[in-house]
Design an enzyme around this catalytic site. Structure first.
Site: not given
Length: 333
Positions: A245, A274, A293
């Site tokens: 993260r 994001e 991601h």
């Protein structure tokens, strides 16, 4: 995808894009009514107003399942995290209200581990950096990289977080002939030794490693754990890989470390916001590999995650204990 509803008793509530195999299972089996609005996560007040009839909330990382959201859904039986991590879920409120939270733990461990090793190799051998100019402009930069990249063999790799994913990463690294260091205050020495990992403290790991790979969860304890002081401990030839993260690393400190060459480079699959802002200064640096991601999203892992989550949804709708819970196994009356 637009909003769809089927009139039955229970309601599965989805406010963002979820794992396609899971969505397919839910749509094909018609377990109950479904509410799907894949952009609703962007409008929190509207989400709170619409969640009132939800029996089950299915969410990845964008839907913020706050105290207000949980309290707005009095019939909520389950919060199903379609992925790994709980930073967007108010675990305390859900637990206090007797609502189980499920997460497909371990389902994507191999997938993320392979991705982390791939990014490590890409950094050390400059694969992406040599690919881009050749692909985009046809520029032949052979001798910009020839004799200037480095082997993984013989290096020291530090893994921060030796849970399911970190463990699988260490297993894969064993075949590369590296020394593996680990930092995880919740993992015992014997568990680490199974994968040839020597446990140490964070400062020693950062100072000794040629590559640092982050696999720790985002918690109050780990948020901001890598700042300027920590980055300055690293070798100026070292790389950092973050497939965990983004908030584990302080954003401004990372930019400073990369732009001022305190460290050699980074590979990032996660970001503080994001989707990442196109103006984010990290995107302007020539020593950073970025991916959107998707480290945990292989064909195999998405299928496994779908199976785990779908099974728990079915069990919750039947009033049975769920299997992959992170707080409590079933709704407390």
């Amino acid at each position: 995808m637009g909003l769809r509803r089927r009139k039955m008793k229970d309601l599965i509530f989805i406010a963002e894009k979820i794992n396609p195999p899971l969505l397919k299972k839910l749509e094909e089996t018609k377990l109950c009514e479904m509410f799907i609005d894949e952009t609703l996560w962007q409008r929190q007040e509207e989400l709170i107003g619409k969640v009132k009839d939800a029996t089950i909330i299915v969410a990845k990382t964008l839907t913020q399942i706050t105290k207000d959201v949980i309290e707005a859904a009095p019939g909520l039986k389950l919060i199903a995290r379609d992925g790994i991590g709980l930073e967007n879920v108010d675990v305390d409120t859900a637990t206090a209200k007797g609502i189980p939270i499920t997460m497909p733990m371990g389902a994507n461990a191999v997938t993320v581990a392979e991705f982390a090793v791939g990014l490590t190799l890409s950094l050390l051998r400059q694969i992406v950096f040599s690919h881009v100019p050749l692909k985009t402009t046809g520029e032949w930069q052979r001798f910009k990289f020839f004799g200037k990249t480095t082997e993984l063999y013989g290096k020291t790799v530090g893994i921060v977080g030796l849970g399911a994913i970190g463990y699988q990463t260490a297993r894969r690294l064993q075949g590369f002939g590296v020394k593996i260091l680990g930092y995880d205050p919740y993992v015992g020495k014997n568990r680490a030794l199974e994968v040839g990992c020597e446990m140490t403290n964070l400062q020693e790991l950062l100072a000794q490693s040629d590559v640092v790979i982050l696999h720790a969860p985002q918690t109050a304890e780990t948020t901001g754990m890598i700042g300027e002081a920590e980055l300055k401990l690293m070798k100026n030839t070292a790389y950092i890989v973050n497939v965990a993260r983004a908030p584990l690393i302080q954003h401004e400190a990372l930019y400073k470390a990369l732009s001022e060459k305190w460290i050699a480079g980074a590979a990032l699959d996660v970001f503080h916001k994001e989707p990442i802002n196109p103006d984010d200064p990290l995107l302007q640096l020539d020593n950073v590999i970025v991916t959107p991601h998707h480290a945990g999203g292989s064909i195999e892992s998405t299928q496994r995650m779908a199976e785990y989550t779908f099974e728990d949804i079915v069990r919750a709708l039947k009033g049975e204990p769920v299997l992959h819970y992170v707080n409590i196994p079933m709704l407390r009356k």
